[in-house]
Design a protein around this motif. Structure first.
Motif, mmCIF file in Angstrom:
data_model
loop_
_atom_site.group_PDB
_atom_site.id
_atom_site.type_symbol
_atom_site.label_atom_id
_atom_site.label_comp_id
_atom_site.label_asym_id
_atom_site.label_seq_id
_atom_site.Cartn_x
_atom_site.Cartn_y
_atom_site.Cartn_z
ATOM 1 N N ILE A 7 47.349 46.487 39.313
ATOM 2 C CA ILE A 7 47.609 47.930 39.291
ATOM 3 C C ILE A 7 47.052 48.564 38.019
ATOM 4 N N ILE A 8 47.261 47.891 36.891
ATOM 5 C CA ILE A 8 46.762 48.433 35.618
ATOM 6 C C ILE A 8 45.240 48.474 35.605
ATOM 7 N N LEU A 9 44.598 47.377 36.039
ATOM 8 C CA LEU A 9 43.140 47.352 36.053
ATOM 9 C C LEU A 9 42.572 48.398 37.007
ATOM 10 N N SER A 10 43.182 48.568 38.180
ATOM 11 C CA SER A 10 42.713 49.563 39.133
ATOM 12 C C SER A 10 42.830 50.970 38.553
ATOM 13 N N SER A 11 43.943 51.240 37.874
ATOM 14 C CA SER A 11 44.138 52.554 37.264
ATOM 15 C C SER A 11 43.120 52.798 36.159
ATOM 16 N N LEU A 12 42.899 51.788 35.301
ATOM 17 C CA LEU A 12 41.930 51.935 34.215
ATOM 18 C C LEU A 12 40.516 52.139 34.763
ATOM 19 N N TYR A 13 40.180 51.416 35.826
ATOM 20 C CA TYR A 13 38.835 51.554 36.386
ATOM 21 C C TYR A 13 38.654 52.940 37.004
ATOM 22 N N ARG A 14 39.671 53.426 37.697
ATOM 23 C CA ARG A 14 39.558 54.771 38.280
ATOM 24 C C ARG A 14 39.374 55.818 37.190
ATOM 25 N N GLN A 15 40.093 55.688 36.091
ATOM 26 C CA GLN A 15 39.927 56.626 34.981
ATOM 27 C C GLN A 15 38.517 56.557 34.412
ATOM 28 N N ALA A 16 37.974 55.327 34.324
ATOM 29 C CA ALA A 16 36.608 55.184 33.820
ATOM 30 C C ALA A 16 35.603 55.828 34.768
ATOM 31 N N VAL A 17 35.808 55.651 36.080
ATOM 32 C CA VAL A 17 34.915 56.277 37.060
ATOM 33 C C VAL A 17 35.018 57.794 36.975
ATOM 34 N N GLU A 18 36.232 58.311 36.821
ATOM 35 C CA GLU A 18 36.402 59.764 36.700
ATOM 36 C C GLU A 18 35.708 60.297 35.450
ATOM 37 N N ARG A 19 35.807 59.569 34.318
ATOM 38 C CA ARG A 19 35.143 60.024 33.097
ATOM 39 C C ARG A 19 33.623 60.044 33.277
ATOM 40 N N ALA A 20 33.104 58.999 33.926
ATOM 41 C CA ALA A 20 31.661 58.968 34.180
ATOM 42 C C ALA A 20 31.242 60.104 35.104
#
Length: 467
Positions: A27-40
């Motif tokens: 869950i933590i990794l999925s959330s962090l990755y989504r935030q990274a995709v949103e920033r990009a």
């Protein structure tokens, strides 16, 4: 079984913790990755937004006015309802347009067609340190969009709200692909962890399983000590267990020695008293001494037997085959009561063992069979069978002795087991048989129950610990 239960509990506990940790980590990794995709994605939108701002701030060139903006490098802005849009909204029409404070769209991408983009500032979204606002909005055709906007003040030329939006499906699809890859990776990792945990639990607890099996063998009489090599962590436990077994045997042997010494020490004075009283003939005092000497002999024998049995019960690993004892007693009792034609029927499971010493088993069953033969008309039935485990989980056995005599009433059955109580003075005996059985069975943790027999007389049911 207990070692297996411990291994199962450890395995289930480790499995549960592994699943919980993997789930939280996923869950933590999925959330962090989504935030990274949103920033990009936001950085990409901001590139388009800065391009629009730069061209908006450029002085009007009538020759280039129809080509605004010059280039955003994204063909999707030209494709109707593509999900990629830009829009410039004038917030202040300027002093030449009046004072009504109205809003008017002045430019938008062709992809917007006749639609428009909502404003994040109208939804209460605050600007970041860079002055832009980011968030999700609903666009034309109810598309889910990721939008970034910025307010631009060009002084006398007015204030503008520049917004660029992109299809949020790209974020969802990329995040979904990552989640699928993450789930497959974690599933493989979970399988590896479970197999590793199973291996560790199975082989890590193997020494404890060996100790459990060895203790069971000692209790059943198949072994006397814990044998074999154990790991350094378990070896002290094995040594202390063996030392405890040795000390237990030593205590039992010492107790038996003291019992024997006491028996010899009391037997000589009692014999002297009996001989002296017998020599005085019909003297009243001598008769009283003989009477009390018999009582003393009976009491000494009783308490010495209880002490011997209590010591013997502490010996680990003493077991006795029940079927041979019952068969031998049946043959003996048939010979003793041959003149009355008593038939004794025996049904005994050859696999059943009594967890105790043979003399004690012979005394208990012998008293019950002898009592049944005294009261039987012609038939006595003996059955030996396994019983349901007790409340502590230990195995027990049942010895059922039935006779076809006249039986006893419930009140008589209650009185029969009391020490010295004889319900029929015409029958031989001292009235101690059933009480001895009750005492011995109680010392072994067993019990004696009297009931009506199916063949018409009395049923005596003896429950004892099984080996």
């Amino acid at each position: 079984m207990r070692a297996n239960s411990l291994a199962l509990r450890l395995f289930l506990s480790a499995t549960a913790w592994a699943v919980v940790i993997l789930l939280i980590t996923g869950i933590i990794l999925s959330s962090l990755y989504r935030q990274a995709v949103e920033r990009a994605f936001d950085r990409r939108l901001n590139v388009y937004l800065r391009t629009l701002v730069a061209e908006l701030a450029t002085p009007d060139d009538p020759a280039q006015a129809e080509k605004f903006p010059q280039s955003l490098g994204e063909p999707l802005f030209e494709l109707p309802l593509s999900g990629w849009y830009w829009q410039i909204t004038r917030l202040d029409m300027g002093k030449d347009a009046g004072k009504d404070g109205s809003k008017a769209d002045i430019r938008s991408s062709r992809s917007l067609w006749d639609g428009g983009l909502p404003h994040l500032q109208d939804q209460g979204v605050t600007a970041s340190a860079s002055g832009s606002r980011e968030g999700y909005v609903s666009g034309p055709e109810d598309q889910r969009l990721r939008l970034t906007e910025r307010t631009i003040d060009l002084g006398e030329d007015g204030q503008f709200l520049v917004a660029v939006a992109g299809d949020a499906a790209e974020i969802s699809e990329e995040t979904r692909a990552f989640d699928q890859a993450l789930a497959m990776t974690f599933a493989a990792l979970a399988i590896v962890l479970l197999l590793t945990t199973m291996f560790q639990v199975r082989f890590g607890l193997a020494p404890l399983k060996r100790i459990s099996d060895s203790l069971a063998a000692i209790r059943s009489g198949a072994a006397e000590r814990l044998e074999g090599e154990f790991p350094d962590e378990i070896a002290p436990l094995a040594r202390e267990t063996n030392a405890l077994i040795d000390a237990n045997k030593e205590i039992v042997e010492r107790a038996r020695t003291h019992v024997g010494n006491l028996a010899h020490a009391l037997k000589t004075p009692l014999s002297v008293m009996v001989n002296e009283a017998t020599a005085r003939g019909s003297d009243t005092l001598a008769a009283k001494v003989l009477e009390q000497a018999d009582i003393m002999r009976d009491q000494v024998a009783r308490h010495l037997e209880r002490a011997r049995l209590a010591a013997g019960l502490k010996v680990i690993g003493t077991v006795t085959e029940v079927a041979p004892v019952v068969t031998a007693l049946a043959r003996t009792m048939e010979k003793i009561h041959r003149d009355r034609g008593i038939a004794i029927d025996v049904h005994a499971d050859n696999k059943i063992q009594f967890r105790g010493e043979r003399p004690d088993l012979e005394e208990m069953i012998g008293n019950l069979v002898d009592n049944a033969c005294k009261w039987a008309a012609s038939q006595v039935a003996i059955a030996v069978e396994p019983n349901q485990p007790g409340a502590d989980g230990r195995k027990t056995l049942r010895v059922v002795v039935d006779d076809d005599g006249k039986g006893l009433t419930p009140a008589e059955r209650e009185q029969a087991a009391k020490r010295g109580r004889r319900l029929d003075e015409t029958k031989p005996g001292s009235g101690l048989g059933l009480s001895i059985v009750v005492e011995l069975a109680g010392l072994y943790g067993g019990s004696l129950t009297l009931a009506a027999a199916p063949i018409g007389g009395l049923r005596a049911e003896l429950v004892l610990p099984a080996g």
